[in-house]
Design an enzyme around this catalytic site. Structure first.
Site, PDB file in Angstrom:
ATOM      1  N   ASP A  60     -39.868  20.129  -2.807  1.00  9.13           N
ATOM      2  CA  ASP A  60     -38.529  19.572  -2.625  1.00  9.13           C
ATOM      3  C   ASP A  60     -37.711  19.912  -3.874  1.00  9.13           C
ATOM      4  O   ASP A  60     -38.157  19.619  -4.989  1.00  9.13           O
ATOM      5  CB  ASP A  60     -38.673  18.044  -2.468  1.00  9.13           C
ATOM      6  N   ALA A  83     -31.581  26.752  -0.582  1.00 10.83           N
ATOM      7  CA  ALA A  83     -32.015  25.506   0.066  1.00 10.83           C
ATOM      8  C   ALA A  83     -30.842  24.543   0.179  1.00 10.83           C
ATOM      9  O   ALA A  83     -30.118  24.309  -0.795  1.00 10.83           O
ATOM     10  CB  ALA A  83     -33.134  24.863  -0.749  1.00 10.83           C
ATOM     11  N   THR A 135     -20.695  28.581   0.687  1.00  8.38           N
ATOM     12  CA  THR A 135     -19.977  28.847   1.924  1.00  8.38           C
ATOM     13  C   THR A 135     -18.469  28.944   1.688  1.00  8.38           C
ATOM     14  O   THR A 135     -17.955  28.369   0.721  1.00  8.38           O
ATOM     15  CB  THR A 135     -20.270  27.694   2.919  1.00  8.38           C
ATOM     16  N   SER A 163     -20.192  18.598  -0.113  1.00  2.51           N
ATOM     17  CA  SER A 163     -21.444  18.630  -0.888  1.00  2.51           C
ATOM     18  C   SER A 163     -21.687  20.032  -1.447  1.00  2.51           C
ATOM     19  O   SER A 163     -22.171  20.191  -2.571  1.00  2.51           O
ATOM     20  CB  SER A 163     -22.633  18.165  -0.036  1.00  2.51           C
ATOM     21  N   LYS A 164     -21.330  21.068  -0.681  1.00  2.00           N
ATOM     22  CA  LYS A 164     -21.488  22.435  -1.189  1.00  2.00           C
ATOM     23  C   LYS A 164     -20.493  22.688  -2.334  1.00  2.00           C
ATOM     24  O   LYS A 164     -20.826  23.339  -3.327  1.00  2.00           O
ATOM     25  CB  LYS A 164     -21.274  23.465  -0.070  1.00  2.00           C
ATOM     26  N   VAL A 216     -17.758  23.737  24.509  1.00  4.30           N
ATOM     27  CA  VAL A 216     -16.933  24.370  23.467  1.00  4.30           C
ATOM     28  C   VAL A 216     -15.978  23.309  22.944  1.00  4.30           C
ATOM     29  O   VAL A 216     -15.292  22.638  23.724  1.00  4.30           O
ATOM     30  CB  VAL A 216     -16.160  25.568  24.056  1.00  4.30           C
TER      31      VAL A 216
HETATM   32  P1  NAD Z   1     -30.896  26.592   7.054  1.00 11.69           P
HETATM   33  O1  NAD Z   1     -30.545  25.188   7.398  1.00 11.69           O
HETATM   34  O2  NAD Z   1     -31.323  27.525   8.135  1.00 11.69           O
HETATM   35  O3  NAD Z   1     -32.069  26.619   5.954  1.00 11.69           O
HETATM   36  C1  NAD Z   1     -32.098  25.728   4.875  1.00 11.69           C
HETATM   37  C2  NAD Z   1     -33.507  25.766   4.288  1.00 11.69           C
HETATM   38  O4  NAD Z   1     -33.528  24.874   3.160  1.00 11.69           O
HETATM   39  C3  NAD Z   1     -34.596  25.309   5.241  1.00 11.69           C
HETATM   40  O5  NAD Z   1     -35.671  26.201   5.218  1.00 11.69           O
HETATM   41  C4  NAD Z   1     -35.007  23.945   4.707  1.00 11.69           C
HETATM   42  O6  NAD Z   1     -36.374  23.627   4.958  1.00 11.69           O
HETATM   43  C5  NAD Z   1     -34.729  24.097   3.219  1.00 11.69           C
HETATM   44  N1  NAD Z   1     -34.476  22.821   2.554  1.00 11.69           N
HETATM   45  C6  NAD Z   1     -33.645  21.810   2.944  1.00 11.69           C
HETATM   46  N2  NAD Z   1     -33.709  20.787   2.086  1.00 11.69           N
HETATM   47  C7  NAD Z   1     -34.583  21.156   1.104  1.00 11.69           C
HETATM   48  C8  NAD Z   1     -35.042  20.520  -0.077  1.00 11.69           C
HETATM   49  N3  NAD Z   1     -34.638  19.289  -0.440  1.00 11.69           N
HETATM   50  N4  NAD Z   1     -35.923  21.196  -0.866  1.00 11.69           N
HETATM   51  C9  NAD Z   1     -36.358  22.431  -0.533  1.00 11.69           C
HETATM   52  N5  NAD Z   1     -35.952  23.078   0.599  1.00 11.69           N
HETATM   53  C10 NAD Z   1     -35.075  22.439   1.403  1.00 11.69           C
HETATM   54  O7  NAD Z   1     -29.622  27.153   6.274  1.00 11.69           O
HETATM   55  P2  NAD Z   1     -28.999  28.625   6.272  1.00 11.69           P
HETATM   56  O8  NAD Z   1     -28.039  28.731   7.390  1.00 11.69           O
HETATM   57  O9  NAD Z   1     -30.069  29.634   6.111  1.00 11.69           O
HETATM   58  O10 NAD Z   1     -28.135  28.550   4.916  1.00 11.69           O
HETATM   59  C11 NAD Z   1     -28.733  28.856   3.655  1.00 11.69           C
HETATM   60  C12 NAD Z   1     -27.714  28.661   2.549  1.00 11.69           C
HETATM   61  O11 NAD Z   1     -26.579  29.497   2.782  1.00 11.69           O
HETATM   62  C13 NAD Z   1     -27.165  27.237   2.468  1.00 11.69           C
HETATM   63  O12 NAD Z   1     -27.016  26.913   1.111  1.00 11.69           O
HETATM   64  C14 NAD Z   1     -25.820  27.309   3.160  1.00 11.69           C
HETATM   65  O13 NAD Z   1     -24.933  26.351   2.637  1.00 11.69           O
HETATM   66  C15 NAD Z   1     -25.402  28.724   2.811  1.00 11.69           C
HETATM   67  N6  NAD Z   1     -24.506  29.366   3.792  1.00 11.69           N
HETATM   68  C16 NAD Z   1     -24.802  29.366   5.124  1.00 11.69           C
HETATM   69  C17 NAD Z   1     -23.955  30.011   6.018  1.00 11.69           C
HETATM   70  C18 NAD Z   1     -24.270  30.074   7.498  1.00 11.69           C
HETATM   71  O14 NAD Z   1     -23.433  30.535   8.279  1.00 11.69           O
HETATM   72  N7  NAD Z   1     -25.448  29.661   7.955  1.00 11.69           N
HETATM   73  C19 NAD Z   1     -22.807  30.653   5.556  1.00 11.69           C
HETATM   74  C20 NAD Z   1     -22.529  30.635   4.175  1.00 11.69           C
HETATM   75  C21 NAD Z   1     -23.395  30.002   3.301  1.00 11.69           C
END
Ligand code: NAD
Length: 355
Positions: A60, A83, A135, A163-164, A216
């Site tokens: 974690d 994460a 993001t 939060s981000k 939608v």
């Molecule tokens: P996701 O939800 O698919 O994956 C998140 C991962 O983080 C999971 O494997 C989860 O088990 C792990 N996780 C969550 N809490 C945790 C903790 N406390 N300790 C350790 N691991 C933990 O997310 P994603 O869509 O792959 O996004 C990844 C990153 O990219 C994020 O930071 C998100 O904000 C950013 N992001 C996502 C998008 C999108 O369109 N999906 C776009 C821009 C940025």
């Protein structure tokens, strides 16, 4: 020092794409730190499961002591921090986890990275990088025109984006105050294989395939700038290798689409690739439902800095990427079933699957 990269969230959607690429294409050693929440699945890493260069650590990011052990044991050259809790709708229902993981977790990780970095000297200290992955939602909502750039003021509207935004500010401050070599990226909406079927594209593919209604939000006129996940993974590795310390990079696909058009496009692809006379044309399954509270109208990215400075540009168009994505979901029904039931995660933990 060998090229060892500590990736957090490497069992998630984007993180697993990064891990597969780092191990298979770059030959890097990856220390994959992931808690395996509902969104994390080792099933997405099957292609590197037997590779000695992939080391999985179920940790974690809020657990400083466990992180300290990981840093000291594996001695990474860089951290790629993905994460997070990532789903806007979940953040509206329960914001607490988002503050804990995205804000507190990033703080704990930054502190442990800083502690480790201060023990380094010479080239090891020079080469160290901490890439914080974020993001475009931190910038709020655009009207009909204009683009987000690295200079756009922060204006987050949802608990997720707030939060981000908080975590982005921490990464920036840890550079400004302590000199930790951080780089921040802000990317638009991703899509592609291995995305958990709660997000728009996989959710609609699976529902349309089964002939279920396709809800939608509102009139479906919200616009997102879509980027194929492997293009994002390439961008992140490029930033890791050549990004300027202390800089921010906006990343996007230049693919603005209205949600309604995305769903219609998916329906047309499924009608072509998997026609079903019992269901008929899938567009008829579309239902307009009450809008998400505070739903941002439009996101669009001007990615010219990362293109000009680092030479990155996306390879997939929305049409080629969407076709690849739909085909992947058609070819991998087992993955979908297993991640939705949590089966693989539970198996790996040696527990029985709850029915
Ligand atoms: P996701 O939800 O698919 O994956 C998140 C991962 O983080 C999971 O494997 C989860 O088990 C792990 N996780 C969550 N809490 C945790 C903790 N406390 N300790 C350790 N691991 C933990 O997310 P994603 O869509 O792959 O996004 C990844 C990153 O990219 C994020 O930071 C998100 O904000 C950013 N992001 C996502 C998008 C999108 O369109 N999906 C776009 C821009 C940025």
């Amino acid at each position: 020092m060998s090229d060892t990269i500590l990736v957090t969230g490497g069992a998630g959607f984007i993180g697993s794409a990064v891990v597969r690429k780092l191990v298979a294409e770059r030959g890097a050693r990856v220390i994959n730190v992931d808690l395996l929440t509902y969104a994390g699945n080792l099933d997405s890493l099957a292609s590197v499961a037997d590779d000695v260069r992939h080391v999985f650590e179920r940790v974690d990011i809020r657990d400083g002591r466990a992180l300290r052990r990981v840093f000291d044991e594996h001695r990474p050259r860089a951290v790629l921090h993905l994460a997070a809790e990532s789903h806007v709708d979940r953040s509206i229902d329960g914001p607490g986890e988002f503050i804990q993981t995205n804000v507190v977790g990033t703080f704990v990780l930054l502190e442990e990275a800083r502690r480790y970095w201060t023990t380094l000297s010479g080239a090891e200290r020079e080469d160290f990088r901490f890439v914080h992955v974020s993001t475009d939602e931190v910038f709020g909502s655009l009207g009909a025109t204009g683009y987000f750039t690295e200079e756009t003021p922060y204006s987050p509207n949802s608990p997720y984006s707030a939060s981000k935004a908080g975590s982005d500010h921490l990464a920036r401050a840890w550079h400004h105050t302590y000199g930790l070599p951080t780089v921040v990226t802000n990317c638009s909406n991703n899509y592609g294989p291995y995305q958990f079927p709660e997000k728009l594209i996989p959710l609609m593919v699976l529902s349309a395939l089964a002939g279920r209604p396709l809800p939608v939000y509102g009139r479906g006129e919200n616009v997102r700038d879509w980027l194929y996940v492997d293009d994002h993974a390439d961008a992140l590795i490029t930033v890791l290798e050549r990004g300027r310390v202390g800089a921010t990079y906006a990343i996007g696909g230049g693919n603005e689409r209205r949600n309604l058009d995305v769903v219609k496009g998916l329906c047309a692809l499924l009608d072509e690739l998997r026609p079903d006379p019992a269901i008929g044309p899938r567009e008829a399954l579309i239902r307009h439902v009450t809008d998400r509270p505070g739903h941002d109208q439009r996101y669009a990215i001007d990615a010219s800095r990362i293109t000009a400075e680092l030479g990155w540009r996306p390879r997939e168009t929305f049409e080629t990427g969407l076709r690849r994505t739909v085909k992947w979901y058609l070819d991998n029904p087992e993955w979908c079933e297993r991640v939705l039931s949590g089966a693989y995660r539970m198996e790996r933990l040696g527990e029985r699957v709850a029915s």
